[in-house]
Write a protein that holds these residues in place. Sequence first.
Motif, mmCIF file in Angstrom:
data_model
loop_
_atom_site.group_PDB
_atom_site.id
_atom_site.type_symbol
_atom_site.label_atom_id
_atom_site.label_comp_id
_atom_site.label_asym_id
_atom_site.label_seq_id
_atom_site.Cartn_x
_atom_site.Cartn_y
_atom_site.Cartn_z
ATOM 1 N N LEU A 110 57.280 133.239 37.546
ATOM 2 C CA LEU A 110 58.088 133.077 38.765
ATOM 3 C C LEU A 110 57.881 134.306 39.654
ATOM 4 N N GLN A 111 56.620 134.561 39.985
ATOM 5 C CA GLN A 111 56.251 135.782 40.701
ATOM 6 C C GLN A 111 56.861 135.852 42.097
ATOM 7 N N ASN A 112 56.943 134.727 42.795
ATOM 8 C CA ASN A 112 57.491 134.790 44.153
ATOM 9 C C ASN A 112 58.963 135.206 44.107
ATOM 10 N N ALA B 263 49.707 132.970 38.941
ATOM 11 C CA ALA B 263 50.988 133.000 39.654
ATOM 12 C C ALA B 263 50.921 133.786 40.966
ATOM 13 N N HIS B 264 49.708 134.204 41.340
ATOM 14 C CA HIS B 264 49.501 134.725 42.697
ATOM 15 C C HIS B 264 48.556 133.792 43.459
ATOM 16 N N ARG B 265 48.281 132.602 42.882
ATOM 17 C CA ARG B 265 47.378 131.683 43.558
ATOM 18 C C ARG B 265 47.959 130.265 43.642
ATOM 19 N N LEU C 43 52.370 149.921 41.223
ATOM 20 C CA LEU C 43 51.328 149.882 42.265
ATOM 21 C C LEU C 43 51.090 148.440 42.715
ATOM 22 N N HIS C 44 51.183 147.513 41.768
ATOM 23 C CA HIS C 44 51.030 146.095 42.125
ATOM 24 C C HIS C 44 52.122 145.680 43.112
ATOM 25 N N HIS C 45 53.361 146.114 42.891
ATOM 26 C CA HIS C 45 54.438 145.766 43.830
ATOM 27 C C HIS C 45 54.256 146.478 45.174
ATOM 28 N N HIS D 291 60.339 136.902 41.777
ATOM 29 C CA HIS D 291 60.389 138.288 41.309
ATOM 30 C C HIS D 291 59.975 139.277 42.399
ATOM 31 N N HIS D 292 58.948 138.955 43.169
ATOM 32 C CA HIS D 292 58.544 139.877 44.243
ATOM 33 C C HIS D 292 59.616 139.979 45.328
ATOM 34 N N ALA D 293 60.352 138.883 45.529
ATOM 35 C CA ALA D 293 61.425 138.929 46.535
ATOM 36 C C ALA D 293 62.637 139.708 46.010
HETATM 37 ZN ZN ZN Z 1 52.976 139.904 41.159
#
Ligand code: ZN
Length: 246
Positions: free
Chosen positions: A205-207, A176-178, A66-68, A209-211
């Motif tokens: 390394l959230q960016n 890591a989202h801020r 759900l977060h993704h 990972h989200h990419a």
């Molecule tokens: Zn995230």
Amino acid sequence: MNLFFYCGLIFLSGYMINMFYITVLYHRGLTHGAVILSPAVLKFLEYTGIWVTGLDPKAWSTMHRLHHLHSDSKDDPHSPVHQGVFGVWVGQYKSYKNIISRILDKKDPEINRVSDEISLELSWISKHGFSNFPYYLHIAVGLLLAFSFGSVLLGFAYVLGLLSHPVQGWMVNSLAHRYGRRNFPTNDHSKNNLWVAYFVFGEGLQNNHHAHPGRAKFSFKFPEFDAGYWMCWLAERVGILKINRF
Ligand SMILES: [Zn+2]
Ligand SMILES: [Zn+2]
């Protein structure tokens, strides 16, 4: 060997076990399929996951998917944009409990769809409202260690090592989202926070990972470092899983 050595050893062992379950098995394996888990490992995870980490693997994976799906929107289960940097601490806990209830009452079509995609069952203790029991168990073991060896510090080292995920989760989901840099123009506020990545085995390394959520290795370039990927690499060598290299 002195007491501090044993405390350090116990803390680090607990921390590594916790990281292996959460970043390798729950996150890269169960949630994203970036590492492939055999049916036997999935069964093992279904039975042991909540007892080792205190977190139900199916509920954790549902929350993370759900977060993704809703990153940094108002439907994100945890986001510093809507909950504030420190609000994520409580926000992630409330969302986790809320998702267990919604999986059980089966009235939310999105939760039903997302949780049905996860190939294991909610644990018996989550279904029956005893999901705090693993925490009591670990605290009891910590007390036993403290009394047996006459050291409160030893008991703390055990409990803090194994149950450090609220701190790790807060660092990843909030910091890591801020704060950090971005390599990819994703539709969210994800960042690559190097310090969080160093402490939380690449998860900062959230960016990246989200990419690339299906990629087992979260790091792309120096000085990014993803210790979690090397755990996957090692686990592949000993036959626990297979890295999906597409
Ligand atoms: Zn995230
Ligand atoms: Zn993810």
